[in-house]
Design a protein around this motif. Structure first.
Motif, PDB file in Angstrom:
ATOM      1  N   ALA A  25       0.840  -1.206   0.000  1.00  0.00           N
ATOM      2  CA  ALA A  25       0.000   0.000   0.000  1.00  0.00           C
ATOM      3  C   ALA A  25       0.872   1.253   0.000  1.00  0.00           C
ATOM      4  O   ALA A  25       0.441   2.323   0.433  1.00  0.00           O
ATOM      5  CB  ALA A  25      -0.923   0.000   1.203  1.00  0.00           C
ATOM      6  N   LYS A  61       9.845   2.217  -3.479  1.00  0.00           N
ATOM      7  CA  LYS A  61       8.956   3.215  -4.089  1.00  0.00           C
ATOM      8  C   LYS A  61       8.519   4.338  -3.183  1.00  0.00           C
ATOM      9  O   LYS A  61       8.279   5.443  -3.641  1.00  0.00           O
ATOM     10  CB  LYS A  61       7.695   2.513  -4.634  1.00  0.00           C
ATOM     11  CG  LYS A  61       7.761   2.242  -6.134  1.00  0.00           C
ATOM     12  CD  LYS A  61       6.484   1.597  -6.631  1.00  0.00           C
ATOM     13  CE  LYS A  61       5.461   2.623  -7.079  1.00  0.00           C
ATOM     14  NZ  LYS A  61       4.289   1.964  -7.731  1.00  0.00           N
ATOM     15  N   GLY A  66       0.858   8.547   1.971  1.00  0.00           N
ATOM     16  CA  GLY A  66      -0.220   9.323   2.576  1.00  0.00           C
ATOM     17  C   GLY A  66      -0.960   8.593   3.664  1.00  0.00           C
ATOM     18  O   GLY A  66      -0.667   7.432   3.959  1.00  0.00           O
ATOM     19  N   PHE A  86      -6.514  12.073  13.613  1.00  0.00           N
ATOM     20  CA  PHE A  86      -5.145  12.573  13.372  1.00  0.00           C
ATOM     21  C   PHE A  86      -4.497  13.196  14.610  1.00  0.00           C
ATOM     22  O   PHE A  86      -3.310  13.485  14.580  1.00  0.00           O
ATOM     23  CB  PHE A  86      -5.053  13.595  12.220  1.00  0.00           C
ATOM     24  CG  PHE A  86      -5.233  13.009  10.843  1.00  0.00           C
ATOM     25  CD1 PHE A  86      -4.780  11.742  10.526  1.00  0.00           C
ATOM     26  CD2 PHE A  86      -5.847  13.758   9.836  1.00  0.00           C
ATOM     27  CE1 PHE A  86      -4.934  11.223   9.243  1.00  0.00           C
ATOM     28  CE2 PHE A  86      -5.997  13.236   8.552  1.00  0.00           C
ATOM     29  CZ  PHE A  86      -5.543  11.968   8.258  1.00  0.00           C
ATOM     30  N   LEU A 109       4.003  11.673   0.371  1.00  0.00           N
ATOM     31  CA  LEU A 109       2.848  12.459  -0.072  1.00  0.00           C
ATOM     32  C   LEU A 109       1.818  12.561   1.041  1.00  0.00           C
ATOM     33  O   LEU A 109       1.644  11.620   1.824  1.00  0.00           O
ATOM     34  CB  LEU A 109       2.189  11.782  -1.284  1.00  0.00           C
ATOM     35  CG  LEU A 109       3.086  11.577  -2.504  1.00  0.00           C
ATOM     36  CD1 LEU A 109       2.335  10.825  -3.592  1.00  0.00           C
ATOM     37  CD2 LEU A 109       3.592  12.917  -3.033  1.00  0.00           C
ATOM     38  N   GLY A 111      -0.051  12.610   4.159  1.00  0.00           N
ATOM     39  CA  GLY A 111       0.390  12.226   5.500  1.00  0.00           C
ATOM     40  C   GLY A 111       1.831  11.739   5.530  1.00  0.00           C
ATOM     41  O   GLY A 111       2.497  11.847   6.570  1.00  0.00           O
ATOM     42  N   GLU A 114       3.806  14.819   5.732  1.00  0.00           N
ATOM     43  CA  GLU A 114       3.560  15.372   7.069  1.00  0.00           C
ATOM     44  C   GLU A 114       4.315  14.594   8.144  1.00  0.00           C
ATOM     45  O   GLU A 114       4.870  15.180   9.080  1.00  0.00           O
ATOM     46  CB  GLU A 114       2.049  15.370   7.350  1.00  0.00           C
ATOM     47  CG  GLU A 114       1.299  16.314   6.415  1.00  0.00           C
ATOM     48  CD  GLU A 114      -0.207  16.161   6.488  1.00  0.00           C
ATOM     49  OE1 GLU A 114      -0.709  15.055   6.184  1.00  0.00           O
ATOM     50  OE2 GLU A 114      -0.883  17.131   6.849  1.00  0.00           O
ATOM     51  N   GLU A 134      -3.738  16.368  -1.023  1.00  0.00           N
ATOM     52  CA  GLU A 134      -5.076  16.188  -0.434  1.00  0.00           C
ATOM     53  C   GLU A 134      -6.153  16.936  -1.196  1.00  0.00           C
ATOM     54  O   GLU A 134      -7.302  16.496  -1.259  1.00  0.00           O
ATOM     55  CB  GLU A 134      -5.071  16.644   1.031  1.00  0.00           C
ATOM     56  CG  GLU A 134      -4.324  15.722   1.987  1.00  0.00           C
ATOM     57  CD  GLU A 134      -2.852  16.078   2.138  1.00  0.00           C
ATOM     58  OE1 GLU A 134      -2.282  16.787   1.278  1.00  0.00           O
ATOM     59  OE2 GLU A 134      -2.262  15.636   3.149  1.00  0.00           O
TER      60      GLU A 134
HETATM   61  N1  CO8 Z   1      -3.939   5.138   0.842  1.00  0.00           N
HETATM   62  C1  CO8 Z   1      -4.285   3.846   0.616  1.00  0.00           C
HETATM   63  N2  CO8 Z   1      -3.704   3.104  -0.348  1.00  0.00           N
HETATM   64  C2  CO8 Z   1      -2.764   3.701  -1.115  1.00  0.00           C
HETATM   65  C3  CO8 Z   1      -2.376   5.028  -0.927  1.00  0.00           C
HETATM   66  C4  CO8 Z   1      -3.007   5.778   0.121  1.00  0.00           C
HETATM   67  N3  CO8 Z   1      -2.688   7.044   0.415  1.00  0.00           N
HETATM   68  N4  CO8 Z   1      -1.429   5.358  -1.839  1.00  0.00           N
HETATM   69  C5  CO8 Z   1      -1.241   4.243  -2.572  1.00  0.00           C
HETATM   70  N5  CO8 Z   1      -2.032   3.243  -2.146  1.00  0.00           N
HETATM   71  C6  CO8 Z   1      -2.151   1.891  -2.675  1.00  0.00           C
HETATM   72  C7  CO8 Z   1      -2.886   1.866  -4.000  1.00  0.00           C
HETATM   73  O1  CO8 Z   1      -4.273   1.892  -3.783  1.00  0.00           O
HETATM   74  C8  CO8 Z   1      -2.399   0.574  -4.597  1.00  0.00           C
HETATM   75  O2  CO8 Z   1      -3.086  -0.497  -3.988  1.00  0.00           O
HETATM   76  P1  CO8 Z   1      -3.788  -1.655  -4.895  1.00  0.00           P
HETATM   77  O3  CO8 Z   1      -2.614  -2.313  -5.546  1.00  0.00           O
HETATM   78  O4  CO8 Z   1      -4.489  -2.485  -3.882  1.00  0.00           O
HETATM   79  O5  CO8 Z   1      -4.666  -0.948  -5.865  1.00  0.00           O
HETATM   80  C9  CO8 Z   1      -0.945   0.493  -4.119  1.00  0.00           C
HETATM   81  O6  CO8 Z   1      -0.857   1.385  -3.003  1.00  0.00           O
HETATM   82  C10 CO8 Z   1       0.049   0.963  -5.155  1.00  0.00           C
HETATM   83  O7  CO8 Z   1      -0.309   2.258  -5.582  1.00  0.00           O
HETATM   84  P2  CO8 Z   1      -0.528   2.653  -7.131  1.00  0.00           P
HETATM   85  O8  CO8 Z   1      -0.938   1.468  -7.920  1.00  0.00           O
HETATM   86  O9  CO8 Z   1      -1.413   3.848  -7.182  1.00  0.00           O
HETATM   87  O10 CO8 Z   1       0.973   3.050  -7.522  1.00  0.00           O
HETATM   88  P3  CO8 Z   1       1.444   4.069  -8.666  1.00  0.00           P
HETATM   89  O11 CO8 Z   1       2.900   3.905  -8.792  1.00  0.00           O
HETATM   90  O12 CO8 Z   1       0.564   3.918  -9.855  1.00  0.00           O
HETATM   91  O13 CO8 Z   1       1.129   5.550  -8.058  1.00  0.00           O
HETATM   92  C11 CO8 Z   1       1.114   7.246  -6.351  1.00  0.00           C
HETATM   93  C12 CO8 Z   1       1.811   5.999  -6.921  1.00  0.00           C
HETATM   94  C13 CO8 Z   1       1.214   8.406  -7.329  1.00  0.00           C
HETATM   95  C14 CO8 Z   1       1.805   7.617  -5.059  1.00  0.00           C
HETATM   96  C15 CO8 Z   1      -0.387   6.934  -6.097  1.00  0.00           C
HETATM   97  O14 CO8 Z   1      -0.466   5.712  -5.354  1.00  0.00           O
HETATM   98  C16 CO8 Z   1      -1.134   7.981  -5.357  1.00  0.00           C
HETATM   99  O15 CO8 Z   1      -1.464   9.024  -5.924  1.00  0.00           O
HETATM  100  N6  CO8 Z   1      -1.446   7.746  -4.055  1.00  0.00           N
HETATM  101  C17 CO8 Z   1      -2.230   8.631  -3.249  1.00  0.00           C
HETATM  102  C18 CO8 Z   1      -1.427   9.813  -2.830  1.00  0.00           C
HETATM  103  C19 CO8 Z   1      -2.279  10.740  -1.988  1.00  0.00           C
HETATM  104  O16 CO8 Z   1      -3.263  11.294  -2.445  1.00  0.00           O
HETATM  105  N7  CO8 Z   1      -1.910  10.900  -0.726  1.00  0.00           N
HETATM  106  C20 CO8 Z   1      -2.616  11.733   0.170  1.00  0.00           C
HETATM  107  C21 CO8 Z   1      -3.591  10.917   0.936  1.00  0.00           C
HETATM  108  S1  CO8 Z   1      -4.627  11.929   1.982  1.00  0.00           S
HETATM  109  C22 CO8 Z   1      -3.638  12.322   3.303  1.00  0.00           C
HETATM  110  O17 CO8 Z   1      -2.557  11.878   3.434  1.00  0.00           O
HETATM  111  C23 CO8 Z   1      -4.130  13.254   4.359  1.00  0.00           C
HETATM  112  C24 CO8 Z   1      -5.597  13.307   4.457  1.00  0.00           C
HETATM  113  C25 CO8 Z   1      -6.028  14.570   5.096  1.00  0.00           C
HETATM  114  C26 CO8 Z   1      -7.369  14.575   5.733  1.00  0.00           C
HETATM  115  C27 CO8 Z   1      -8.365  13.614   5.189  1.00  0.00           C
HETATM  116  C28 CO8 Z   1      -9.678  13.740   5.913  1.00  0.00           C
HETATM  117  C29 CO8 Z   1     -10.769  12.986   5.196  1.00  0.00           C
END
Ligand code: CO8
Length: 260
Positions: A25, A61, A66, A86, A109, A111, A114, A134
């Protein structure tokens, strides 16, 4: 050694190495990760043999991509509020009194960025990518991203990153002052541990006070900060390690620390 569900913890002499371990993940931070980190940082703080910690991510990776989106997608708003969602990061991770370094490999990215910013400082692999995406999820940073990023890199770049949700590479992050230095990805852990070994060799109370002092700069005005600095300095002069450190300098030998 304690075992945890989502992290690996290893002691190398006086250095505690903590590895986020949900590579499938991209080390996304869920409640169990917070519970595990809270326990690991508390154990680290309480163990007098441990003098510095390093936090990194498993896999090539990601440091952490997050907060776990799958844990938040269906969660009712009232639950976020009632759980004070949080808030545990402050009490469980930021409250750590002993020093720790974030060694950021790959994505940091949301969290993940952060969490890295909760560290005393960040060493970045040349592959590191930082961001607060976010906004693209219809939310905003919730673990300190807007506040710590603005303090670390200034308004222009913090706004740029929060409003566009774009990623920032290691070079840009170093220029902006978010990271202390960049190292080749293959050497990241060795370099971070080398720093940790050096920090671990310092007088422990002075280490804790230095950490506290720098953090006070982010919490208070200059006059109060300078006063607090002088008082903490004056308190350190009462330690056995101050006498030893200054005596060792005068006698041209290395100090031997008592930790008090
Ligand atoms: N949460 C849960 N699972 C995740 C997350 C995440 N943040 N990031 C990646 N994963 C999982 C994917 O779902 C995937 O799982 P599966 O194989 O089961 O589908 C696995 O990790 C691999 O990820 P990708 O296939 O997406 O890998 P890529 O190389 O294609 O992409 C990225 C990598 C660009 C990093 C992409 O995974 C991505 O954009 N991730 C999300 C990044 C993001 O938006 N982070 C911010 C999250 S929100 C946060 O941190 C704070 C929240 C604030 C308040 C919220 C209140 C509601």
């Amino acid at each position: 050694a304690m075992t945890y569900e989502t992290i690996l913890v290893e002691q190398r002499d006086a250095v505690t190495l903590i590895t986020l371990n949900r590579p499938q993940a991209l080390n996304a931070l869920n409640s169990q990760v917070l519970a595990d980190l809270t326990a690991a940082f508390a154990a680290y703080d309480a163990d007098a043999t441990q003098r510095c910690a390093v936090l990194t991510g498993s896999g090539e990776k990601a440091f952490a991509a997050g907060a776990d989106i799958k844990e938040m997608v269906d969660k009712p708003a009232a639950d976020f509020f009632l759980e004070d969602f949080f808030s545990g990061w402050q009490t469980g991770v930021v409250a750590t009194r002993k020093p720790w370094i974030a060694a950021v490999n790959g994505f940091a990215l949301g969290g993940g960025c952060e969490l890295a910013m909760m560290a005393d400082y960040i060493i970045a692999a040349d592959t590191a990518k930082f961001g607060q995406p976010e906004i693209k999820l219809g939310v905003a940073p919730g673990m300190g991203g807007s506040q710590r990023l603005a303090r670390a890199v200034g308004k222009a770049k913090a706004m740029d990153l929060c409003l566009t949700g774009r990623m920032m590479g290691a070079e840009e992050a170093e220029r902006a002052g978010l990271v202390s230095r960049i190292v080749p990805a293959a050497q990241l852990l060795d370099e971070a541990i080398k720093d940790a070994v050096l920090i671990a060799s310092m007088p422990p109370m002075a280490t804790m006070v230095n950490k506290e002092m720098v953090n006070i700069a982010f919490e208070t005005g200059l006059a109060q900060g300078l006063l607090t600095e002088r008082r903490l300095f004056q308190i350190l002069t009462a330690t056995e390690d101050k006498k030893e450190g200054m005596t060792a300098f005068v006698e041209k030998r290395a100090g031997v620390w008592k930790g008090r």
